[in-house]
Design a protein around this motif. Structure first.
Motif: not given
Length: 72
Positions: A2-6, A21-38, A61-65
């Motif tokens: 979904a993140v990739g599609a967006v 994107a932004a995540t609370v500092t202890d939300n490792a799961a969302s941070q992994r999702v963002l990392a996998k999406a570039g 976090f940021q992703r340059l498109l």
């Protein structure tokens, strides 16, 4: 997926150069999702959002498109 599609829609339909994107500092799961999406971590924002009756720090976090110059 979904993140990739967006991100694809942001680039292809909206012509955006970057997505953030932004995540609370202890939300490792969302941070992994963002990392996998570039996404790359670009910093930490103290007191970014008020959640559950307190101001919470967030990792940013940021992703340059694309590298194309601005239109116009």
């Amino acid at each position: 997926a979904a993140v990739g599609a967006v991100c694809d829609a942001a680039r292809d339909r909206l012509g955006l150069h970057r997505v953030e994107a932004a995540t609370v500092t202890d939300n490792a799961a969302s941070q992994r999702v963002l990392a996998k999406a570039g996404f790359e971590r670009i910093g930490t924002a103290p007191g970014y959002l008020h959640i559950n009756a307190r101001w919470r720090d967030h990792h940013l976090f940021q992703r340059l498109l694309h590298d194309d110059p601005p239109a116009g």
